[in-house]
Design an enzyme around this catalytic site. Structure first.
Site, short mmCIF file in Angstrom:
data_model
loop_
_atom_site.label_atom_id
_atom_site.label_comp_id
_atom_site.label_asym_id
_atom_site.label_seq_id
_atom_site.Cartn_x
_atom_site.Cartn_y
_atom_site.Cartn_z
N SER A 58 33.06 17.79 31.32
CA SER A 58 33.48 16.38 31.30
C SER A 58 32.41 15.51 30.64
O SER A 58 32.73 14.64 29.83
CB SER A 58 33.69 15.88 32.73
OG SER A 58 34.83 16.46 33.28
N ASP A 82 39.51 20.59 40.19
CA ASP A 82 39.41 21.77 39.32
C ASP A 82 38.94 23.01 40.08
O ASP A 82 39.02 24.13 39.57
CB ASP A 82 38.44 21.50 38.17
CG ASP A 82 39.03 20.49 37.19
OD1 ASP A 82 40.25 20.29 37.21
OD2 ASP A 82 38.25 19.90 36.42
C1 S3P Z 1 38.66 15.58 33.66
C2 S3P Z 1 39.43 15.02 34.64
C3 S3P Z 1 40.32 15.79 35.51
C4 S3P Z 1 39.98 17.27 35.46
C5 S3P Z 1 39.78 17.76 34.07
C6 S3P Z 1 38.62 17.03 33.42
C7 S3P Z 1 37.81 14.70 32.84
O1 S3P Z 1 41.65 15.63 35.05
O2 S3P Z 1 41.01 18.01 36.09
O3 S3P Z 1 39.48 19.14 34.08
O4 S3P Z 1 36.93 15.19 32.13
O5 S3P Z 1 38.03 13.49 32.89
P1 S3P Z 1 42.57 14.38 35.51
O6 S3P Z 1 41.94 13.16 35.02
O7 S3P Z 1 43.89 14.64 34.85
O8 S3P Z 1 42.64 14.48 37.00
#
Ligand code: S3P
Length: 432
Positions: free
Chosen positions: A27, A317
């Protein structure tokens, strides 16, 4: 049938021992590259993720004329001094939801048109959650299936701030709107039902944006970002596979160095502790506005717990691998209010239930989660599927290590999305 990318995993007969590192946080890596490209100078990023998803972000930026220089495997410099340039080519986000959703927020406020798409899995994922608020900001966007699916066509235009009450706690939705807000007239406010990961807020603040956070609400005003060096900690979502494996394989004791410990991401540690895990955080420190530390994990007997509500965004996750821990815990583990799992790289409620049943786990699917009764000796001696989903592939591997007989995992190459070195790092813990 054996496929080219089938991995055979032999159950562990001895403990996991040793010290490891995991790849950089996915992220934060996406955000470092994108926000770096939004600054007026060049920006150095230390310990950039080795995963294919973050490479998708780099290649989308390169398609838009951004210079990406690799000083070494993991150290890069982003330079977009001359600004984004229109391309006739379709921007390709691969398997990465973060790339397509965050880039949509950036592209909406440019002065050119673009089309962005992804692979088979990404084209099935919901995009209305970003398209609708962007339209309210004045964005000119159309997408497949009544504006709900990629490819997304965006005609850049002048945007105006909005107040958006999101129905879901999603960092991708929040970040998309904040990035559009960074380039919009007036103030943009986004409110979430529960707080999702806040790397965008922290990094934008670090790079000088006019941003304010108040509980579950974030406000941003049009701002110019100022370059500054970024260094990225290891990904707690990747560390999670080792936290669970060391907790369920008898006599294990491992240390995972340099892991991001942002409180919006440490739900895995909190629930594993509640289940009875033996986890200690060592040498906690702060880098570029993010908490970082080393995590020591020792084998421990686990018990079932209930996970729901505000905990869910803090470990969304990690739920596939938490399901593996739950099969090795005494009693019942209930995961509820986690419908968002159905909208990930695969429908993770369905895929976790399908694959764990093959191994002999006692798991029941619910609309918004699952219920697991343990402790069960996983049988092995079966072939598991991965559904274009890196976290299902890595969870399957951890389940296989705790099984009685070998397990074959099809299309294991999906681990490359976030953790190409995954199996090697596991093997290193078996030889120490
Ligand atoms: C992420 C946010 C999450 C996560 C994804 C990465 C991010 O998704 O599940 O693997 O980097 O902002 P969502 O925003 O759809 O919950």
């Amino acid at each position: 049938m054996k496929t080219d990318n089938q991995k055979t995993v032999i159950p562990l007969k001895k403990p996991l021992k040793g010290t490891i590192e995991v790849p950089a946080d996915k992220s934060i890596s996406h955000r470092a590259a994108m926000f770096g490209a939004l600054t007026a100078g060049s920006i150095s990023i230390g310990n950039f993720s080795s995963g294919a998803d973050c490479k998708s972000t780099l290649s989308v930026l390169q398609q838009l004329g951004v210079e990406v220089e690799f000083l070494s495997d993991r150290n890069i410099v982003i330079n977009n001094k001359s600004g984004f340039k229109e391309t006739e080519k379709v921007l390709y986000a691969g398997n990465s939801g973060t790339t397509i959703r965050l880039m949509s927020g950036i592209l909406a406020g440019t002065d050119f048109s673009s089309v962005i798409t992804g692979d088979e899995s990404l084209k099935k994922r919901p995009m209305a959650r970003v398209i609708n608020p962007l339209k309210l900001m004045g964005a000119i966007i159309t997408a497949e299936c009544d504006d709900t699916r990629a490819p997304i066509a965006i005609k850049g235009t002048k945007l105006s701030g909005i107040v958006h009450n999101s129905q879901i706690a999603s960092a991708q939705v929040k970040s998309c709107i904040l990035l559009a807000g960074l380039n919009a007239e007036g103030k943009t406010v986004i409110r979430e039902p529960f707080r999702s990961r806040d790397h965008t807020e922290r990094l934008l603040d670090y790079l000088g944006a006019d941003i304010e956070v108040e509980d579950n609400k974030v406000k941003i005003r049009q701002s110019k970002l100022i370059p500054g060096p970024i260094s990225i900690p290891g990904d707690i979502s990747s560390a999670a596979f080792f936290i669970v494996a060391a907790s369920i394989i008898p006599d294990s004791e491992i240390i995972i160095k340099n892991v991001g410990l942002n409180p919006t991401r440490t739900g895995i540690i909190d629930v594993m502790l509640e289940m009875g895990a033996d986890i200690t955080v060592l040498d906690q420190r702060s880098e570029c506005g993010e908490e970082v530390g080393d995590i020591k994990v020792k084998y421990a007997g686990l018990k079932g717990i209930t996970i729901g509500k505000e905990m869910v965004p803090r470990l969304i996750d990690e739920l596939p691998v938490i399901a593996i821990a739950a099969t090795q815990a005494d009693g019942t583990t209930i995961v509820k209010e986690a419908e968002e799992l159905r909208h990930k790289e695969s429908d993770r409620i369905k895929t976790i239930c399908l694959e764990l049943k093959k191994l002999g786990a006692d798991i029941e699917e619910a609309v918004d989660g699952f219920v697991i009764s343990g402790k069960t000796q996983l049988r092995g001696n079966c072939v598991l599927e991965t559904y274009h989903d890196h976290r299902i592939a890595m969870s399957a591997y951890v389940a296989a290590l705790a099984s009685l007989k070998p397990v074959r995992i099809n299309e294991f190459q999906w681990v490359n999305i976030s953790f190409p070195e995954f199996a090697d790092v596991f093997e290193s813990l078996q030889n120490q």
